[in-house]
Motif scaffolding. Structure first.
Motif, PDB file in Angstrom:
ATOM      1  N   VAL A  68       1.351  -0.851  -0.258  1.00  0.00           N
ATOM      2  CA  VAL A  68      -0.314  -0.448   0.424  1.00  0.00           C
ATOM      3  C   VAL A  68       1.375   1.588   0.444  1.00  0.00           C
ATOM      4  O   VAL A  68       0.238   2.368  -0.524  1.00  0.00           O
ATOM      5  CB  VAL A  68      -0.790  -0.382   1.047  1.00  0.00           C
ATOM      6  N   LEU A  69       1.535   1.169   0.849  1.00  0.00           N
ATOM      7  CA  LEU A  69       3.088   2.291   0.627  1.00  0.00           C
ATOM      8  C   LEU A  69       3.381   1.972  -0.004  1.00  0.00           C
ATOM      9  O   LEU A  69       3.527   4.075  -1.408  1.00  0.00           O
ATOM     10  CB  LEU A  69       4.024   2.338   1.549  1.00  0.00           C
ATOM     11  N   ARG A  70       3.822   1.280  -1.669  1.00  0.00           N
ATOM     12  CA  ARG A  70       4.008   1.438  -2.681  1.00  0.00           C
ATOM     13  C   ARG A  70       3.201   1.958  -3.674  1.00  0.00           C
ATOM     14  O   ARG A  70       3.618   3.483  -4.446  1.00  0.00           O
ATOM     15  CB  ARG A  70       4.784  -0.208  -3.159  1.00  0.00           C
ATOM     16  N   SER A  71       2.156   1.397  -3.418  1.00  0.00           N
ATOM     17  CA  SER A  71       0.680   2.267  -4.222  1.00  0.00           C
ATOM     18  C   SER A  71       0.577   3.303  -4.268  1.00  0.00           C
ATOM     19  O   SER A  71       0.801   4.372  -4.912  1.00  0.00           O
ATOM     20  CB  SER A  71       0.102   1.284  -3.984  1.00  0.00           C
ATOM     21  N   ILE A  72       0.846   3.853  -2.956  1.00  0.00           N
ATOM     22  CA  ILE A  72       0.563   5.780  -2.486  1.00  0.00           C
ATOM     23  C   ILE A  72       1.740   6.851  -3.110  1.00  0.00           C
ATOM     24  O   ILE A  72       1.654   7.343  -3.406  1.00  0.00           O
ATOM     25  CB  ILE A  72       0.187   6.074  -1.014  1.00  0.00           C
ATOM     26  N   ALA A  73       3.114   6.016  -2.817  1.00  0.00           N
ATOM     27  CA  ALA A  73       3.870   6.740  -3.152  1.00  0.00           C
ATOM     28  C   ALA A  73       4.066   7.015  -4.770  1.00  0.00           C
ATOM     29  O   ALA A  73       4.266   7.660  -5.170  1.00  0.00           O
ATOM     30  CB  ALA A  73       5.335   6.145  -2.200  1.00  0.00           C
ATOM     31  N   GLY A  74       3.777   5.560  -5.380  1.00  0.00           N
ATOM     32  CA  GLY A  74       4.145   5.796  -6.961  1.00  0.00           C
ATOM     33  C   GLY A  74       2.677   6.861  -7.657  1.00  0.00           C
ATOM     34  O   GLY A  74       3.490   7.685  -8.408  1.00  0.00           O
ATOM     35  N   LEU A  75       1.780   6.749  -6.819  1.00  0.00           N
ATOM     36  CA  LEU A  75       0.439   6.766  -7.562  1.00  0.00           C
ATOM     37  C   LEU A  75       0.770   8.882  -6.818  1.00  0.00           C
ATOM     38  O   LEU A  75       0.539   9.339  -8.044  1.00  0.00           O
ATOM     39  CB  LEU A  75      -0.943   6.414  -6.711  1.00  0.00           C
ATOM     40  N   CYS A  76       1.345   9.053  -5.957  1.00  0.00           N
ATOM     41  CA  CYS A  76       1.859  10.412  -6.445  1.00  0.00           C
ATOM     42  C   CYS A  76       2.763  11.109  -7.037  1.00  0.00           C
ATOM     43  O   CYS A  76       3.165  11.666  -7.181  1.00  0.00           O
ATOM     44  CB  CYS A  76       2.032  11.014  -4.116  1.00  0.00           C
ATOM     45  N   LEU A  77       4.064   9.917  -7.624  1.00  0.00           N
ATOM     46  CA  LEU A  77       4.773  10.669  -7.891  1.00  0.00           C
ATOM     47  C   LEU A  77       4.191  10.339  -9.474  1.00  0.00           C
ATOM     48  O   LEU A  77       4.686  11.418  -9.768  1.00  0.00           O
ATOM     49  CB  LEU A  77       6.162   9.057  -8.362  1.00  0.00           C
ATOM     50  N   GLY A  78       3.268   9.681  -9.937  1.00  0.00           N
ATOM     51  CA  GLY A  78       2.609  10.128 -11.403  1.00  0.00           C
ATOM     52  C   GLY A  78       2.012  11.343 -10.821  1.00  0.00           C
ATOM     53  O   GLY A  78       1.852  12.331 -12.606  1.00  0.00           O
ATOM     54  N   SER A  79       1.026  11.554 -10.439  1.00  0.00           N
ATOM     55  CA  SER A  79       0.421  12.975  -9.920  1.00  0.00           C
ATOM     56  C   SER A  79       1.165  13.759 -10.293  1.00  0.00           C
ATOM     57  O   SER A  79       0.741  14.947 -10.824  1.00  0.00           O
ATOM     58  CB  SER A  79      -0.114  12.788  -8.965  1.00  0.00           C
ATOM     59  N   THR A  80       2.715  14.312  -9.234  1.00  0.00           N
ATOM     60  CA  THR A  80       3.700  15.244  -9.638  1.00  0.00           C
ATOM     61  C   THR A  80       3.683  15.011 -11.310  1.00  0.00           C
ATOM     62  O   THR A  80       4.122  16.749 -12.242  1.00  0.00           O
ATOM     63  CB  THR A  80       4.739  14.819  -8.597  1.00  0.00           C
ATOM     64  N   ALA A  81       4.176  14.146 -12.048  1.00  0.00           N
ATOM     65  CA  ALA A  81       4.407  14.105 -12.895  1.00  0.00           C
ATOM     66  C   ALA A  81       3.525  15.104 -14.036  1.00  0.00           C
ATOM     67  O   ALA A  81       4.128  15.451 -14.582  1.00  0.00           O
ATOM     68  CB  ALA A  81       4.498  12.575 -14.139  1.00  0.00           C
ATOM     69  N   TYR A  82       2.145  14.725 -13.785  1.00  0.00           N
ATOM     70  CA  TYR A  82       1.002  15.221 -14.269  1.00  0.00           C
ATOM     71  C   TYR A  82       1.274  16.823 -14.474  1.00  0.00           C
ATOM     72  O   TYR A  82       1.064  17.336 -15.575  1.00  0.00           O
ATOM     73  CB  TYR A  82      -0.181  14.893 -14.089  1.00  0.00           C
ATOM     74  N   ALA A  83       1.659  17.333 -13.091  1.00  0.00           N
ATOM     75  CA  ALA A  83       1.434  19.165 -13.030  1.00  0.00           C
ATOM     76  C   ALA A  83       2.570  19.143 -14.264  1.00  0.00           C
ATOM     77  O   ALA A  83       3.229  21.044 -14.543  1.00  0.00           O
ATOM     78  CB  ALA A  83       2.199  19.218 -11.788  1.00  0.00           C
ATOM     79  N   LEU A  84       4.358  18.048 -13.599  1.00  0.00           N
ATOM     80  CA  LEU A  84       5.153  19.648 -13.807  1.00  0.00           C
ATOM     81  C   LEU A  84       4.846  18.325 -16.312  1.00  0.00           C
ATOM     82  O   LEU A  84       5.802  19.724 -16.609  1.00  0.00           O
ATOM     83  CB  LEU A  84       6.217  17.860 -13.985  1.00  0.00           C
TER      84      LEU A  84
END
Length: 372
Positions: free
Chosen positions: A203-219
């Motif tokens: 679950v921690l890996r999931s949240i971390a990866g999802l958050c990083l993907g969301s950050t990628a969208y902003a960039l």
């Protein structure tokens, strides 16, 4: 027939998803050989899938024009999760049934279905195996689906409430903290069932990866607004290829060093940003329906490939002669690996084809008032 896809489609992401899926397939060959020979750390490719899902989730939220209503966010989150499940449920059912058949064939009915552990599959079938509840994997790769859904249930309502704050501040900080905790505590990010006090590492890996993907969208949104010269576009292509090549080469090692794991995750992040923003000179090459098919195929291969691994392992273990030959002849392993990969891809193609036909028939019946 291969056709050109709409301009908004990004086939480059689907291409990298497919390659990451093949790396995971190769990684799980240890279930055949009894040890990690190829892509020993290949399971980290799952992080790329989480990032892509996070990116697409942020994109989906950005497209919603309605005003945020806190009184409906719970219902909207459930609807969003059900939509996600609908996208893979047919392939998941196919994979479950096929894997059960393989396990019965190789282990017998008693050990597979008549044992006490089989009752725990209900947790697996409800996508709760990453929650920490006692469970029995029908196929262990299904942890990814559970972790993804739990992670989305956490971040989606937060993202809906304040997307700008989330993708620019909360998401990157959360990803850094969670990846740091996992790497600092265990030295690596594998082991999705590892228990972290109140939550599994999956679950921690999931949240971390999802958050990083969301950050990628902003960039990516910022990168899309700029115009780049042909030379810079070529440079982006070289960076993209180099980043993923580095990641795949490094993942061939077992138990990555603490200093290398963050680098691999960062390579995935770079690849997602360049691919999704379509600033690479190679982006037009990936604009065909073939790559869209590869993207869909990657999920069916991911869900089905362990059945082939279980089957191959069962066949080898059932014969002392075969086991002795495989153990004593290392040169046979690349051949076995190749057949295993081809069989996994073939089963994925069959799974996707069967499930697509079923979905189309159900859709046609719903749209045909006479038949309904």
């Amino acid at each position: 027939m291969i056709k050109r896809m709409p301009a908004f489609y990004c086939g480059e992401i689907d291409f990298w998803k497919f390659l990451c899926c093949i790396v995971i397939v190769i990684h799980h060959s240890f279930q055949i050989f009894g040890e990690r020979v190829y892509m020993g750390s290949g399971s980290i490719c799952v992080e790329f899938f989480f990032m892509v899902t996070g990116y697409l989730t942020a994109m989906s939220v950005a497209k919603k024009n309605e005003k945020f209503d806190s009184s409906k966010i719970g219902t909207q989150t459930v609807e969003f999760l059900l939509h996600k499940i609908k996208g893979f449920i047919y392939c998941y059912i196919f994979a479950v049934l096929f894997c059960l058949a393989v396990r019965i064939l190789t282990e017998g009915v008693t050990k597979t279905i008549l044992s006490e552990k089989f009752a725990l599959t209900i947790v697996d079938l409800l996508f709760l195996n990453s929650s920490g509840l006692p469970h029995w994997y029908i196929f262990s790769a299904s942890w990814y689906l559970s972790a993804m859904l739990i992670g989305l249930a956490v971040i989606y309502p937060i993202m809906r409430k304040n997307r700008d704050l989330f993708v620019n501040i909360i998401a990157p900080l959360t990803a850094i903290v969670l990846y740091s905790v996992m790497i600092k505590k265990d030295g690596y990010i594998g082991g999705p069932d590892n228990w972290y006090y109140i939550v599994t590492k999956g679950v921690l890996r999931s949240i971390a990866g999802l958050c990083l993907g969301s950050t990628a969208y902003a960039l990516c949104e910022k990168m899309k607004k700029r115009t780049y010269s042909p030379v810079v576009s070529v440079l982006f292509s070289l960076i993209n290829i180099t980043a993923m090549a580095y990641a795949f080469i490094v993942l061939n090692k077992d138990n990555l060093d603490q200093s290398i794991t963050p680098a691999v995750i960062f390579m995935f992040f770079i690849c997602l940003c360049i691919s999704a923003s379509k600033v690479s000179a190679l982006s037009p090459v990936f604009g065909y329906s073939f790559f869209s098919y590869l993207g869909k195929l990657s999920m069916s291969i991911y869900l089905c490939h362990q059945s082939i691994a279980y089957l191959a392992s069962g066949i080898i273990k059932s014969s002392n002669y075969l086991k002795a030959v495989v153990d004593s002849t290392p040169s046979l392993r690349p051949v076995i690996l190749l057949f295993y990969i081809l069989a996994s891809v073939l089963l994925g193609v069959i799974c996707l084809g069967v499930c697509s036909r079923i979905q189309n028939r159900i859709k046609n019946k719903k749209n045909d008032p006479v038949k309904a």
